[in-house]
Every structure is written in structure tokens, then in C-alpha cells.
Design an enzyme around this catalytic site. Sequence first.
Site, PDB file in Angstrom:
ATOM      1  CG  HIS A  51      -2.355   0.852   1.472  1.00  0.00           C
ATOM      2  ND1 HIS A  51      -1.992   2.228   1.596  1.00  0.00           N
ATOM      3  CD2 HIS A  51      -3.271   0.891   0.628  1.00  0.00           C
ATOM      4  CE1 HIS A  51      -3.151   2.546   1.379  1.00  0.00           C
ATOM      5  NE2 HIS A  51      -4.335   1.944   1.157  1.00  0.00           N
ATOM      6  CB  ILE A  57      -0.247   5.918   1.634  1.00  0.00           C
ATOM      7  CG1 ILE A  57       0.849   6.648  -0.266  1.00  0.00           C
ATOM      8  CG2 ILE A  57      -0.528   6.429   2.699  1.00  0.00           C
ATOM      9  CD1 ILE A  57      -0.107   6.970  -0.462  1.00  0.00           C
ATOM     10  N   GLY A  60      -5.758   4.024   5.541  1.00  0.00           N
ATOM     11  CA  GLY A  60      -6.465   5.077   6.873  1.00  0.00           C
ATOM     12  C   GLY A  60      -6.769   4.057   8.114  1.00  0.00           C
ATOM     13  CB  VAL A  61      -8.751   0.704   7.504  1.00  0.00           C
ATOM     14  CG1 VAL A  61      -7.466  -0.561   6.998  1.00  0.00           C
ATOM     15  CG2 VAL A  61      -9.239  -0.308   8.673  1.00  0.00           C
ATOM     16  CD  GLU A  65      -6.438  -2.344  15.355  1.00  0.00           C
ATOM     17  OE1 GLU A  65      -6.074  -2.649  16.542  1.00  0.00           O
ATOM     18  OE2 GLU A  65      -8.106  -2.051  15.006  1.00  0.00           O
TER      19      GLU A  65
END
Length: 145
Positions: A51, A57, A60-61, A65
Site C-alpha cells: 500500500h 502510505i 487509513g484503516v 486501528e
Amino acid sequence: MSVMDVNEILGMLPHRYPFMLVDRIVDLDTENQRITGYKNLTFNEPFFQGHFPDEPIMPGVMQLEAMAQIAGILLNKLKGRGGQIAYFMAIDKAKFRRKVVPGDTLRMEIQITRMRARMSTVAAKAYVGDDLASQAELMFGYGAE
């Protein structure tokens, strides 16, 4: 200066590599129900490999977390439940404002906004330097006691 180092964090959370996303806690204020913790990001983080390979990067998830894990430390500390899991019930108002990349240090600030016996809500913000990277309202629940 750390309030909790990685060994103490491992005693408070059930998460382990590669899903442990907290390196240290620098502020833990149980009276005002807030906590600040850090995650140092290196190119070797497993999620950077896919990713994205040419422009890594932090997803976002994964930022959510990491914030949830720090919230879990605070909730466990307040409820005297070291090593237990505060389960996600909801994520609201999530916003991602800047890229988080290898070499960044993610500073996460969590403030409890509502706390009941089996459910809690927090306001969570993640920063890189002084720049807001992401934010959300996170809701957690514990199983029956």
C-alpha cells in the site's frame, strides 16, 4: 520520556506483531480521561509493502486501528482490565487529512467523551508533527462481566 514503554503496553493489550501499532505512551491522564501515544513508522511496516509499492502510505484503516489500540490502553487502565479487548462497535466522522508515510511519527491523542459500564466513546486524533493526519469518533464495547 515515556509513561509506558513497549513492555508495559504489551501487558495492557492483547495485540502482537504485526498488528501492534503502539510504540510508547507519553501521557496518561486518568482523571481527565485522555492519553497520548506514538507509532514510529519505518519502511519495514508490513502494510507499506502493498500500500503502495511505489508510494508507501499508511492505510487509513491502520491509522484508525492504531488510535483504537491507544484508546484500549486508556479504557483498560480506567476499568482495571489489563490485557482484555475493547471491541470496536462503531466508527463515526472519520476523516483523513494528509498522507502518513515511512519515516513519520504518528502522535495519537485520545479523549473519552462517554463512558458506561460496557460501552465507551472516544474522540481520536492522529498528527504528524503539528499536522492533523486523521480523526474519528470511535465506540467500544466490552463483553458481559
